[in-house]
Design a protein around this motif. Structure first.
Motif, PDB file in Angstrom:
ATOM      1  N   TRP A 102      76.788  47.824 -11.977  1.00 46.61           N
ATOM      2  CA  TRP A 102      76.590  46.546 -12.664  1.00 46.61           C
ATOM      3  C   TRP A 102      75.275  45.892 -12.252  1.00 46.61           C
ATOM      4  N   SER A 103      74.936  45.979 -10.975  1.00 45.31           N
ATOM      5  CA  SER A 103      73.672  45.397 -10.500  1.00 45.31           C
ATOM      6  C   SER A 103      72.475  46.050 -11.169  1.00 45.31           C
ATOM      7  N   LEU A 104      72.508  47.372 -11.284  1.00 45.14           N
ATOM      8  CA  LEU A 104      71.395  48.082 -11.926  1.00 45.14           C
ATOM      9  C   LEU A 104      71.347  47.802 -13.416  1.00 45.14           C
ATOM     10  N   LEU A 105      72.493  47.684 -14.053  1.00 43.17           N
ATOM     11  CA  LEU A 105      72.513  47.354 -15.481  1.00 43.17           C
ATOM     12  C   LEU A 105      71.921  45.966 -15.717  1.00 43.17           C
ATOM     13  N   ILE A 106      72.448  44.973 -15.029  1.00 42.22           N
ATOM     14  CA  ILE A 106      71.999  43.597 -15.256  1.00 42.22           C
ATOM     15  C   ILE A 106      70.566  43.404 -14.764  1.00 42.22           C
ATOM     16  N   GLY A 107      70.275  43.863 -13.557  1.00 42.75           N
ATOM     17  CA  GLY A 107      68.941  43.676 -12.993  1.00 42.75           C
ATOM     18  C   GLY A 107      67.843  44.322 -13.814  1.00 42.75           C
ATOM     19  N   ASN A 108      68.030  45.587 -14.164  1.00 44.70           N
ATOM     20  CA  ASN A 108      67.000  46.281 -14.944  1.00 44.70           C
ATOM     21  C   ASN A 108      66.883  45.737 -16.358  1.00 44.70           C
ATOM     22  N   THR A 109      68.009  45.369 -16.956  1.00 41.59           N
ATOM     23  CA  THR A 109      67.949  44.823 -18.310  1.00 41.59           C
ATOM     24  C   THR A 109      67.161  43.513 -18.315  1.00 41.59           C
ATOM     25  N   VAL A 110      67.489  42.615 -17.400  1.00 39.22           N
ATOM     26  CA  VAL A 110      66.780  41.326 -17.349  1.00 39.22           C
ATOM     27  C   VAL A 110      65.307  41.534 -16.995  1.00 39.22           C
ATOM     28  N   ALA A 111      65.032  42.330 -15.972  1.00 38.22           N
ATOM     29  CA  ALA A 111      63.652  42.521 -15.518  1.00 38.22           C
ATOM     30  C   ALA A 111      62.790  43.196 -16.589  1.00 38.22           C
ATOM     31  N   LEU A 112      63.280  44.279 -17.160  1.00 38.97           N
ATOM     32  CA  LEU A 112      62.458  45.002 -18.138  1.00 38.97           C
ATOM     33  C   LEU A 112      62.361  44.255 -19.463  1.00 38.97           C
ATOM     34  N   LEU A 113      63.450  43.621 -19.910  1.00 36.57           N
ATOM     35  CA  LEU A 113      63.359  42.829 -21.143  1.00 36.57           C
ATOM     36  C   LEU A 113      62.420  41.636 -20.959  1.00 36.57           C
ATOM     37  N   SER A 114      62.415  41.031 -19.773  1.00 35.71           N
ATOM     38  CA  SER A 114      61.482  39.926 -19.514  1.00 35.71           C
ATOM     39  C   SER A 114      60.041  40.398 -19.629  1.00 35.71           C
ATOM     40  N   ALA A 115      59.759  41.558 -19.062  1.00 35.20           N
ATOM     41  CA  ALA A 115      58.399  42.111 -19.147  1.00 35.20           C
ATOM     42  C   ALA A 115      58.038  42.436 -20.592  1.00 35.20           C
ATOM     43  N   ILE A 116      58.977  42.989 -21.334  1.00 36.57           N
ATOM     44  CA  ILE A 116      58.736  43.324 -22.742  1.00 36.57           C
ATOM     45  C   ILE A 116      58.461  42.050 -23.549  1.00 36.57           C
ATOM     46  N   ILE A 117      59.251  41.021 -23.309  1.00 36.62           N
ATOM     47  CA  ILE A 117      59.058  39.749 -24.029  1.00 36.62           C
ATOM     48  C   ILE A 117      57.700  39.141 -23.679  1.00 36.62           C
ATOM     49  N   TYR A 118      57.321  39.189 -22.412  1.00 39.43           N
ATOM     50  CA  TYR A 118      56.009  38.681 -22.006  1.00 39.43           C
ATOM     51  C   TYR A 118      54.900  39.430 -22.762  1.00 39.43           C
ATOM     52  N   ASP A 119      54.960  40.760 -22.761  1.00 43.38           N
ATOM     53  CA  ASP A 119      53.924  41.556 -23.420  1.00 43.38           C
ATOM     54  C   ASP A 119      53.827  41.232 -24.909  1.00 43.38           C
ATOM     55  N   ARG A 120      54.973  41.069 -25.544  1.00 39.69           N
ATOM     56  CA  ARG A 120      54.966  40.746 -26.970  1.00 39.69           C
ATOM     57  C   ARG A 120      54.432  39.327 -27.203  1.00 39.69           C
ATOM     58  N   THR A 121      54.775  38.408 -26.328  1.00 41.68           N
ATOM     59  CA  THR A 121      54.333  37.022 -26.462  1.00 41.68           C
ATOM     60  C   THR A 121      52.819  36.923 -26.362  1.00 41.68           C
ATOM     61  N   VAL A 122      52.226  37.641 -25.418  1.00 44.18           N
ATOM     62  CA  VAL A 122      50.775  37.575 -25.245  1.00 44.18           C
ATOM     63  C   VAL A 122      50.044  38.631 -26.080  1.00 44.18           C
ATOM     64  N   ARG A 123      50.783  39.379 -26.854  1.00 44.07           N
ATOM     65  CA  ARG A 123      50.211  40.407 -27.743  1.00 44.07           C
ATOM     66  C   ARG A 123      49.337  41.402 -26.976  1.00 44.07           C
ATOM     67  N   ALA A 124      49.851  41.842 -25.843  1.00 47.04           N
ATOM     68  CA  ALA A 124      49.107  42.802 -25.017  1.00 47.04           C
ATOM     69  C   ALA A 124      50.034  43.960 -24.669  1.00 47.04           C
ATOM     70  N   ILE A 125      50.101  44.908 -25.586  1.00 43.49           N
ATOM     71  CA  ILE A 125      50.955  46.066 -25.361  1.00 43.49           C
ATOM     72  C   ILE A 125      50.066  47.297 -25.300  1.00 43.49           C
TER      73      ILE A 125
END
Length: 166
Positions: A102-125
């Motif tokens: 559960w820790s790996l599911l929640i932690g990785n989902t939040v961490a990686l989705l946050s990074a993905i959202i940041y990249d999309r927000t700043v249009r730097a992929i």
């Protein structure tokens, strides 16, 4: 190779990549490649603002330095997250402890989705940013191989000692 072994190896690859990227951001944020071969920090600023990094530096000389400090701190966060999830992966998850799953599911989902959202927000992929999508997919597939509540013969087992069978 059993499913749990395959899963922890796959997750470990993602966690070590997370740790390595964080170390790069903490040590040398100017050298992390973003889209078009440009450093990720200027690429992110330019994608978000529509302005240029050099114009920002000319208008507010301390702003780029401050942004580098923030990015370095983000890198340190990534190092710490990668280190902790690596430890969880090679110890508790490897042993089949449910809390680790559960820790790996929640932690990785939040961490990686946050990074993905940041990249999309700043249009730097760029190339590194695309690995976030791949990393999240790898973690989800690895965890799907070891779903603890789908394990036969483990109904009603709860608490920190509960494990999943694979």
């Amino acid at each position: 190779m059993n499913r749990r072994r395959l899963a922890w190896i796959l997750i470990l690859i993602v966690e070590v990549g997370y740790l390595a990227w964080g170390a790069g951001a903490a040590v040398a944020p100017d050298h992390l490649l973003g889209p078009g071969g440009k450093a990720i920090l200027p690429a992110g600023y330019e994608g978000y603002s529509g302005g240029s990094w050099s114009e920002l530096a000319a208008a507010a000389a301390m702003a780029p330095g401050y942004m580098k400090v923030l990015y370095r701190m983000y890198g340190i966060y990534n190092v710490l997250f990668g280190f902790l999830t690596t430890i969880i992966t090679v110890t508790a998850f490897r042993r089949g402890e449910r809390w680790a799953w559960w820790s790996l599911l929640i932690g990785n989902t939040v961490a990686l989705l946050s990074a993905i959202i940041y990249d999309r927000t700043v249009r730097a992929i760029g190339p590194f940013e695309l690995t976030e999508y791949l990393g999240l997919a790898i973690v989800w597939v690895a965890l799907a191989l070891t779903i603890p509540f789908a394990a036969p013969g483990r109904k009603g087992v709860t608490g920190p000692q509960a494990s999943f069978e694979t």
